[in-house]
Design an enzyme around this catalytic site. Structure first.
Site, PDB file in Angstrom:
ATOM      1  N   GLY A 159       0.826  -1.201   0.000  1.00 40.29           N
ATOM      2  CA  GLY A 159       0.000   0.000   0.000  1.00 40.29           C
ATOM      3  C   GLY A 159       0.856   1.245   0.000  1.00 40.29           C
ATOM      4  O   GLY A 159       0.710   2.136  -0.849  1.00 40.29           O
ATOM      5  N   ASP A 160       1.773   1.318   0.946  1.00 36.59           N
ATOM      6  CA  ASP A 160       2.675   2.459   1.034  1.00 36.59           C
ATOM      7  C   ASP A 160       3.586   2.554  -0.182  1.00 36.59           C
ATOM      8  O   ASP A 160       3.765   3.628  -0.769  1.00 36.59           O
ATOM      9  CB  ASP A 160       3.540   2.348   2.295  1.00 36.59           C
ATOM     10  CG  ASP A 160       2.829   2.857   3.536  1.00 36.59           C
ATOM     11  OD1 ASP A 160       2.210   3.928   3.465  1.00 36.59           O
ATOM     12  OD2 ASP A 160       2.898   2.186   4.577  1.00 36.59           O
ATOM     13  N   LEU A 161       4.203   1.450  -0.549  1.00 37.40           N
ATOM     14  CA  LEU A 161       5.182   1.485  -1.634  1.00 37.40           C
ATOM     15  C   LEU A 161       4.525   1.737  -2.985  1.00 37.40           C
ATOM     16  O   LEU A 161       5.099   2.417  -3.846  1.00 37.40           O
ATOM     17  CB  LEU A 161       5.984   0.188  -1.656  1.00 37.40           C
ATOM     18  CG  LEU A 161       6.871  -0.034  -0.433  1.00 37.40           C
ATOM     19  CD1 LEU A 161       7.538  -1.402  -0.491  1.00 37.40           C
ATOM     20  CD2 LEU A 161       7.927   1.063  -0.312  1.00 37.40           C
ATOM     21  N   ALA A 181       3.961   5.348  -3.093  1.00 33.86           N
ATOM     22  CA  ALA A 181       5.243   6.029  -3.248  1.00 33.86           C
ATOM     23  C   ALA A 181       5.716   5.996  -4.693  1.00 33.86           C
ATOM     24  O   ALA A 181       6.193   7.006  -5.232  1.00 33.86           O
ATOM     25  CB  ALA A 181       6.291   5.390  -2.337  1.00 33.86           C
TER      26      ALA A 181
END
Length: 404
Positions: free
Chosen positions: A175-177, A180
């Site tokens: 989710g974060d990556l 990003a």
């Protein structure tokens, strides 16, 4: 204010970035920009800084390994952004910046203070990236969210794990990556547009949106059939055999992407009967009869070792690999040949290993320029360049009184 001199591959040299984000998605964007030569100033709260500095064990020196993974190449300045003096200093930084990255909670006082319309009025060339959990609109727009929440809410966990087992999150923070990576693309493209038009841009992305974009064939298959996909373990929804299989001493992966490879596999494992079976003649047939085929393959493959099957299938041109652990990955000749693991000097730890940027420019990988900074390591260097004297810097950067 003078930026650190770039060296090696540095396509973003001369770009100044103010990083007002924390945790992983935003910091990974700004670390990527720093890897590409940008001067990144990371603004952190004086009392503890980015929360990931404390996300351990493990720790390496004063900071958690988690923080060290997403913050190299930056300069750290400590400011209380909820104080008028801290906000004034941040606005001075932004006045000299090309890019601002933030992940302020929707509706918060900080999001209001650093609204794009206000910033762009004063700085029309500024590019601002805002990262949220669920996006700018919709019923979940105000919801906070961590990577695990995004993986669950956006469907990834429903697709990960064994068919009869519980939902499982991906081993990486997808989710974060994902947010990003799309955020980095957004910033780079906005800088290209600015070079053409002279105008900045307001960019938004979210953990949720990035997961939907990464569904790829899962989504289009659902749109085509209306059927909700289910977990397949290591299997592929559209290719068989294309997954991990058990040998006598562990597991390994076979990836058969066409019917010719399938026939070659059957010959190499001495199962011509499977190649002749009409249930398995084409990939379409093999997908339909996935369970029967996998049961037959497992019966044969369990009889020999991972090393045997990998050597045999590789020699015959069938894509195959053992499932490597990280010690095997970072000890491998392939990883060493790529030169992607680089060393950088850290003021407390000494030599620090980092996985470098995964794109090379004319054969040159951007170097890891500096270690992840200590909290407030560059306070005097950055703030004195903005016109603050030593006493003003001390007052600006000291932690606020308890309870405030």
């Amino acid at each position: 204010m003078t930026s650190p001199a770039p060296h090696g591959a540095a396509p973003l040299a001369g770009i100044r970035v103010v990083d007002l984000s924390k945790i992983l998605a935003g910091p990974y964007v700004t670390m990527s920009l720093a890897d590409l030569g940008a001067d990144v100033i990371k603004v952190e709260h004086p009392d503890g800084g980015d929360p990931t500095r404390r996300w351990g064990p493990p720790f390496n020196g004063p900071d958690a390994a988690y923080y060290l993974a997403a913050n190299r190449g930056k300069r750290s300045v400590t400011l209380d952004l909820k104080s008028p003096a801290g906000q004034e200093a941040a606005h001075r930084l932004i006045a000299d910046a090309d890019v601002v990255v933030e992940n302020f909670r929707p509706g918060s006082s900080l999001q209001e203070e650093f609204r794009y319309d206000r910033l762009s009025e004063a700085h029309p060339r500024l590019v601002v990236l805002h990262i949220s959990a669920f996006g700018e609109t919709g019923p979940l727009r105000s919801e906070p969210g961590y990577d695990m929440v995004a993986q669950a809410a956006a469907g990834l966990m429903s697709l990960t794990g064994e068919p009869q087992g519980p939902p499982v999150k991906a081993g990486y923070a997808m989710g974060d990556l994902g947010a990003a990576l799309f955020g980095t693309i957004g910033v780079a493209s906005a800088l290209v547009e600015r070079a053409r038009t002279g105008h900045g841009q307001y960019l938004t992305t979210s953990l949720y949106e990035s997961q939907l974009a990464l569904h790829i064939n899962w989504a289009t298959s659902y749109f085509a059939t209306g059927q909700t996909p289910t977990r397949l373990g290591s299997g592929h929804p559209s290719l068989v055999p294309y997954q991990a299989y058990p040998a006598s001493d562990g597991h390994f992966v076979i990836a058969v992407g066409n019917d010719a490879l399938w026939q070659r596999l059957c010959a190499l494992i001495n199962r011509p009967d499977l190649g002749d079976d009409p249930r398995f003649s084409t990939n379409r047939d093999r997908v339909v009869h996935r369970a029967e085929l996998n049961a037959a393959l497992e019966t044969t493959l369990r009889g020999r070792t991972v090393e045997h099957w990998c050597a045999t299938l590789k020699a015959g041109g069938v894509p195959v690999t053992p499932i490597r652990t990280l010690d095997e990955v970072y000890g491998s000749e392939q990883t060493a040949a790529l030169g992607i693991v680089q060393q950088v000097a850290h003021p407390v730890v000494g030599t620090l290993d980092q996985v470098g940027f995964p794109v090379s420019y004319r054969g040159v990988r951007p170097p890891v320029r500096t270690a992840p900074p200590l909290l407030g390591e560059h306070n005097h260097e950055v703030l004195s360049a903005l016109g603050y004297d030593a006493e003003e810097i001390r007052r600006l950067t000291e932690p606020p009184p308890p309870g405030r």
